[in-house]
Design an enzyme around this catalytic site. Structure first.
Site, PDB file in Angstrom:
ATOM      1  N   ASP A  93       0.835  -1.201   0.000  1.00 55.79           N
ATOM      2  CA  ASP A  93       0.000   0.000   0.000  1.00 55.79           C
ATOM      3  C   ASP A  93       0.873   1.256   0.000  1.00 55.79           C
ATOM      4  OD1 ASP A  93      -2.959   1.073   0.719  1.00 55.79           O
ATOM      5  OD2 ASP A  93      -1.454   2.271   1.767  1.00 55.79           O
TER       6      ASP A  93
ATOM      7  N   TYR B 253       3.006  10.212  -0.553  1.00 59.79           N
ATOM      8  CA  TYR B 253       3.933   9.725   0.475  1.00 59.79           C
ATOM      9  C   TYR B 253       5.388  10.011   0.073  1.00 59.79           C
ATOM     10  CZ  TYR B 253      -0.058   6.944   2.266  1.00 59.79           C
ATOM     11  OH  TYR B 253      -1.271   6.528   2.750  1.00 59.79           O
TER      12      TYR B 253
ATOM     13  N   HIS C  61      -8.185   8.850  -2.393  1.00 57.84           N
ATOM     14  CA  HIS C  61      -7.603   8.981  -1.053  1.00 57.84           C
ATOM     15  C   HIS C  61      -8.525   9.761  -0.110  1.00 57.84           C
ATOM     16  CE1 HIS C  61      -3.321   9.209   0.901  1.00 57.84           C
ATOM     17  NE2 HIS C  61      -4.216   8.773   1.744  1.00 57.84           N
TER      18      HIS C  61
ATOM     19  N   GLU D 130     -11.534   6.736   3.540  1.00 60.05           N
ATOM     20  CA  GLU D 130     -12.170   7.748   4.410  1.00 60.05           C
ATOM     21  C   GLU D 130     -13.459   8.308   3.795  1.00 60.05           C
ATOM     22  OE1 GLU D 130     -11.697   8.760   7.439  1.00 60.05           O
ATOM     23  OE2 GLU D 130      -9.782   7.843   7.937  1.00 60.05           O
TER      24      GLU D 130
ATOM     25  N   GLN E 101     -10.712   1.923   2.586  1.00 59.99           N
ATOM     26  CA  GLN E 101      -9.602   1.990   3.545  1.00 59.99           C
ATOM     27  C   GLN E 101      -9.901   3.030   4.616  1.00 59.99           C
ATOM     28  OE1 GLN E 101      -4.933   3.251   3.544  1.00 59.99           O
ATOM     29  NE2 GLN E 101      -5.532   1.755   1.987  1.00 59.99           N
TER      30      GLN E 101
ATOM     31  N   LYS F  47      11.312  -2.394   9.687  1.00 63.46           N
ATOM     32  CA  LYS F  47      12.271  -3.284  10.350  1.00 63.46           C
ATOM     33  C   LYS F  47      11.880  -4.752  10.162  1.00 63.46           C
ATOM     34  CE  LYS F  47      13.394   0.121  13.910  1.00 63.46           C
ATOM     35  NZ  LYS F  47      12.393   1.164  13.597  1.00 63.46           N
TER      36      LYS F  47
ATOM     37  N   LEU G  51       8.478  -7.000  11.025  1.00 64.24           N
ATOM     38  CA  LEU G  51       7.788  -7.718   9.950  1.00 64.24           C
ATOM     39  C   LEU G  51       7.494  -9.154  10.382  1.00 64.24           C
ATOM     40  CD1 LEU G  51       6.908  -7.972   6.980  1.00 64.24           C
ATOM     41  CD2 LEU G  51       9.308  -8.286   6.376  1.00 64.24           C
ATOM     42  N   GLU G  52       8.507  -9.805  10.959  1.00 64.14           N
ATOM     43  CA  GLU G  52       8.337 -11.186  11.452  1.00 64.14           C
ATOM     44  C   GLU G  52       7.258 -11.234  12.540  1.00 64.14           C
ATOM     45  OE1 GLU G  52       9.685 -13.685  10.158  1.00 64.14           O
ATOM     46  OE2 GLU G  52      11.661 -13.216   9.363  1.00 64.14           O
TER      47      GLU G  52
ATOM     48  N   ASN H 190       4.763  -9.138  13.004  1.00 63.07           N
ATOM     49  CA  ASN H 190       3.432  -8.930  12.410  1.00 63.07           C
ATOM     50  C   ASN H 190       2.922 -10.200  11.736  1.00 63.07           C
ATOM     51  OD1 ASN H 190       3.660  -6.298  13.260  1.00 63.07           O
ATOM     52  ND2 ASN H 190       4.058  -5.432  11.237  1.00 63.07           N
TER      53      ASN H 190
END
Length: 344
Positions: free
Chosen positions: A58, A63, A134, A165, A184, A295, A299-300, A302
């Site tokens: 995403d 960004y 968005h 939104e 989202q 990081k 990630l692991e 999550n």
């Protein structure tokens, strides 16, 4: 995607593709929670996502350099584009309004066409899988924006349409023009507005068969344990200092809530972040959290949440504790959350 580790998948909406239950928000790779890392580190992180089967990515055109970064990764890995389900967004424009940093909202058909071309150019790809509006600009009837999105779909530039939104009414009106795959919103045990009978967004999405992609599922880092004092979110490049949840008046109260949720997690042998994500996943097969991280160990962590099950008592206990969380969403102060548009 057969060469990936087998993560639990569900369909994105009524007629959407099978995707991993957990997506990943890439915004943080380009700042927001601190200064961005060098390109080689960020590209290596995208390699790790792909390797672990985290292939629902995403991003958004606003960004910072995020789309450019993903474009560099695709350029270096052209054979992996087919593995990634890529979502990006348009409508928040810089130097267009009087929001923070001169941000404004433009969901007009003309800007929709302009924005996708810019995104495709930065990403270096002929199409994106999911394209979100968005924010809704309060001037363009949603039907007009949807007509532009349908034109992009017919032209092969996007595969699925999403809204972010929006109000229940806007979602319903949009869906009447063309099916919407996903909506989202911020959704976590701390922020349940989507469930409220007044807002009715979750109820409407379920009635129509629209998936819910949940951003900020870890409460801006509260559930990761990385926020304990003001210095933890006031480093250069970290923009969280403006959040009401982190104000002096609210910080200690919120940490007390997080500590009690952490106690439930410890008793289960999981982390508070895993518990928070597992709680969201337990709210229904149509919920896809997109935690952001930069990081590998996070990630692991999550990924581990997909294998945590909750009893109804635990679900309820987390809900009740989270009600003590203080501070409105910053999004609500912008006036564009749960947005409506004028009638056609």
């Amino acid at each position: 995607m057969s060469d990936h580790p087998k993560l639990p998948t569900r369909p994105l909406g009524k007629d959407g593709p099978q995707l991993p239950r957990l997506g990943v928000g890439l915004m943080g790779l380009s700042g927001t929670y601190g200064l961005p890392a060098p390109d080689e580190d960020r590209l290596a992180f995208l390699d790790e996502l792909h390797k672990r089967g985290k292939v629902f990515w995403d991003t958004a055109d606003e960004y910072n350099d995020n789309e450019d970064l993903i474009g560099k990764w695709f350029a270096a890995n052209p054979n992996k584009r087919k593995d990634i389900f890529l979502a990006t967004k348009f409508a928040i424009r810089k130097n267009f309004g009087n929001g923070p940093g001169g941000l404004g909202v433009d969901s007009s058909p003309a800007y929709c066409h302009q924005a996708i071309e810019s995104s495709l150019r930065r990403l270096g790809v002929p199409y994106v899988d999911l394209y979100y509006v968005h924010r809704l600009d309060k001037m363009t009837p949603i039907e007009k924006t949807m007509e532009a999105m349908v034109e992009l779909k017919k032209a092969g530039k996007i595969k699925y349409i999403g809204l972010s939104e929006c109000s229940a009414e806007s979602l319903r009106r949009a869906y009447a023009v063309h099916p919407v795959a996903a909506v989202q919103l911020e959704y976590s045990a701390f922020y349940l507005a989507i469930e409220s009978p007044k807002i009715k967004l979750l109820e409407t999405a379920r009635e129509l068969g629209v998936a819910v992609v949940a951003y900020t599922p870890l409460g801006h880092g509260f559930l990761t344990g990385s926020i304990r004092k003001r210095e933890d979110f006031t480093k250069p490049g970290d923009q969280r200092g403006i959040l009401p949840q982190l104000s002096e008046a609210n910080l200690d109260k919120n940490l007390a809530v997080v500590d009690k949720i952490s106690d439930i997690a410890k008793a289960k042998g999981v982390t508070a972040a895993q518990l928070g994500l597992a709680w969201l996943l337990a709210q229904g097969d149509d919920i896809f959290p997109i935690p952001g991280t930069t990081k590998i160990h996070r990630l692991e962590e999550n990924l581990g949440s997909m294998f945590v099950s909750l009893s109804s008592e635990e679900d309820q206990a987390i809900r009740e504790l989270a009600q003590g969380f203080q501070g409105d969403r910053f999004q609500d102060s912008t006036g564009f959350s749960y947005g409506n548009t004028p009638p056609l």
